[in-house]
Design an enzyme around this catalytic site. Structure first.
Site, PDB file in Angstrom:
ATOM      1  N   SER A  19      74.765  47.122  15.745  1.00  0.00           N
ATOM      2  CA  SER A  19      74.993  46.155  16.821  1.00  0.00           C
ATOM      3  C   SER A  19      74.885  44.745  16.235  1.00  0.00           C
ATOM      4  O   SER A  19      75.551  44.442  15.252  1.00  0.00           O
ATOM      5  CB  SER A  19      73.995  46.420  17.941  1.00  0.00           C
ATOM      6  OG  SER A  19      74.274  45.634  19.057  1.00  0.00           O
ATOM      7  N   HIS A  46      78.950  47.547  18.180  1.00  0.00           N
ATOM      8  CA  HIS A  46      79.032  46.895  19.491  1.00  0.00           C
ATOM      9  C   HIS A  46      79.799  45.584  19.363  1.00  0.00           C
ATOM     10  O   HIS A  46      79.503  44.778  18.487  1.00  0.00           O
ATOM     11  CB  HIS A  46      77.626  46.536  20.011  1.00  0.00           C
ATOM     12  CG  HIS A  46      76.828  47.729  20.428  1.00  0.00           C
ATOM     13  ND1 HIS A  46      75.462  47.691  20.550  1.00  0.00           N
ATOM     14  CD2 HIS A  46      77.197  48.986  20.779  1.00  0.00           C
ATOM     15  CE1 HIS A  46      75.020  48.874  20.945  1.00  0.00           C
ATOM     16  NE2 HIS A  46      76.051  49.686  21.083  1.00  0.00           N
ATOM     17  N   ASP A 139      70.217  51.194  21.795  1.00  0.00           N
ATOM     18  CA  ASP A 139      71.294  52.186  21.724  1.00  0.00           C
ATOM     19  C   ASP A 139      71.187  52.954  20.402  1.00  0.00           C
ATOM     20  O   ASP A 139      70.828  52.397  19.371  1.00  0.00           O
ATOM     21  CB  ASP A 139      72.649  51.471  21.832  1.00  0.00           C
ATOM     22  CG  ASP A 139      73.789  52.446  22.089  1.00  0.00           C
ATOM     23  OD1 ASP A 139      73.519  53.586  22.517  1.00  0.00           O
ATOM     24  OD2 ASP A 139      74.952  52.059  21.865  1.00  0.00           O
TER      25      ASP A 139
END
Lengths: 200, 297
Positions: A19, A46, A139
């Site tokens: 991310s 992401h 996540d």
């Protein structure tokens, strides 16, 4: 048990979840993977959904392996790097092809790392390697846990080498991970593991 | 030597002889197959041709949320409790949709498709798989600005009545509107999106002048037929949920439904490249995934 599986398994795929801080982290791993790298590399980074997606182009210029967008129904071949498109969840079907969905966000994210990891774990089971890198959310921690549950190999970037340690921290808290590695050593660890001591 | 097996051991043994061992995931796959058969038998919804991974995820999530012990227990509830099945149907309809998603697609429709639509005295548009309706309202706004709405009828269909109820209301949470308004402008919007709705506290409602031109109706791409001749069909991010067989059925429906030289718009990651009916279409906008039905020979 783990040593046994590591030695016996012939891995087929490596899933990578990353991310915030991802571009730098990916650039210190993916370009170092050599031609002949024997597994498929599937990445969820992401990022916002928009028309021009420059990540593929950017990585393709720097990598020895082919870098491409993961598209539906595409067979997943070894030695290729697949990047999840923006605005969709990326899943691996049981027959090792990709599918996409625009189901609800998971961990506020689409694509979500958990969705890729959990579906890939079902497809590849003990032949899967999961890797969680830098990020400022949680996540991927459930996804990595699923990789472990089906006897895959679990790797996490060491939080102190991560630009944003929260995601590695969460993954380590959720699972007894197999290896915690500093960013600079991940590429050589993978090539040694998959291609033997002559590499990496 | 004397062997003594019970049935499940025998099953494991037989599987073993085929070079594989039965594990929890094989069993789960078998249970999901049974669940999909039950749903088809009991309610007529055919999810057997759905891409499996996302479906499996939803099934497993429903099992956990409802505190069930296995997919087989869920199967039993689906068979005997229609209310429970409705819950699952709701799970299946949760999608991330937005107004003017991929604004460049709507811009292309506005700039290059509308000039063709203008040549028809009555314009029929089918929005297949409209979910909660955001895109149907988007296309209505676009048509209004191109002065085509008054002679247009938008058929917005979905198999899921729960989604259709939301779509019919045309009310959406106000906190979603800012990105929609941005998309609208990027799509070539001529005024301001707020000209098309009223605000009531935390929600916005689209004007009835838009709704008057949209017919929301239940239509199931898995089994229903063509219902009218269309000039434009929008079906974005629906085919990604289907396997190849079902994708072919659906594109076949679209081909039969479209007028000579009609338009088909797919999602940005969908294409007709590997579809048996692909030859009936030509590319009109490659990046926008806009196709046009070829002349009948």
């Amino acid at each position: 048990m783990n040593a046994f599986i590591e030695k016996k398994a012939t891995y087929k795929a490596l899933v990578v979840g990353v991310s915030a801080g991802g571009l730098k982290a990916l650039c210190s791993i993916l370009p170092k993977l050599p031609v002949g790298f024997p597994v498929s590399v599937i990445v969820v980074q992401h990022r916002k959904h928009m028309a021009g997606d420059y990540l593929i182009e950017y990585l393709a210029k720097r990598c020895q392996l082919a870098v491409q967008l993961a598209l539906p129904s595409q067979p997943i071949t070894p030695g290729s790097i697949y990047i999840a498109p923006t605005g969709y969840h990326l899943l691996v079907e049981r027959n090792a092809t990709f599918s996409l969905s625009i189901d609800a966000r998971v961990n506020y994210s689409i694509p979500a790392i958990d969705v890729l990891f959990e579906s890939a774990a079902i497809c590849y089971q003990h032949q899967l390697i999961g890797l969680i890198l830098t990020g400022a959310n949680h996540d991927g921690s459930l996804g990595l846990k699923t990789v472990k549950k089906y006897h895959g190999l679990t790797l996490v970037q060491s939080p102190d080498s991560a630009e944003y340690p929260e995601m590695p921290d969460a993954a380590i808290a959720a699972t007894q991970v197999d290896h915690i590695l500093p960013l600079s050593q991940i590429a050589s660890f993978l090539t040694r593991l998959l291609m033997g001591d002559d590499h990496g | 030597m004397k062997y003594k097996f019970n049935v499940s051991q025998l099953y494991l043994f037989l599987n073993g002889t085929q070079g594989r061992t039965m594990n929890q995931l094989d069993l789960q796959n078998f249970e999901i197959n049974q669940l999909l058969e039950s749903i088809y038998f009991r309610y007529g919804y055919d999810f057997r041709n759905y891409a499996r991974a996302s479906l499996e995820r939803k099934v497993i999530k429903r099992v956990a949320l409802s505190g069930l012990s296995s997919v087989t227990e869920m199967n039993q509830k689906v068979l005997y409790e229609p209310e429970f099945f409705n819950l699952f149907l709701k799970d299946m309809s949760v999608t991330v949709t937005e107004m003017f998603r991929d604004p460049y697609v709507f811009k292309k429709i506005r700039q290059q498709v509308c000039s063709h639509l203008k040549t028809y005295s009555r314009i029929n548009i089918w929005h297949a798989g409209c979910a909660t309706g955001e895109e149907a309202y988007s296309i209505a706004v676009l048509l209004a600005e191109e002065d085509l709405l008054k002679r247009s009828r938008i058929y917005a269909t979905d198999y899921n009545n729960h989604s259709l109820e939301i779509a019919k209301k045309g009310s959406y949470a106000i906190d979603k509107i800012a990105p929609y308004a941005q998309n609208y402008l990027e799509a070539g919007g001529q005024t301001c999106l707020s000209d098309y709705y009223q605000v009531h506290q935390q929600t916005i409602s689209f004007h009835s002048s838009l709704q008057d031109h949209i017919t929301f109706a239940n239509h199931n791409l898995m089994k229903d037929q063509v219902f009218a001749q269309m000039h434009l069909i929008m079906c974005r991010n629906v085919l990604i949920y289907f396997n190849n067989a079902l994708q072919e059925r659906v594109v076949g429906l679209f081909k039969d439904s479209l007028v000579h030289r009609g338009f088909l718009v797919l999602g940005e990651k969908e294409s007709l490249e590997f579809n048996a009916h692909g030859k009936a279409f030509e590319e009109f906008g490659k990046n926008e995934r806009i196709y046009r039905k070829k002349s009948d020979l």
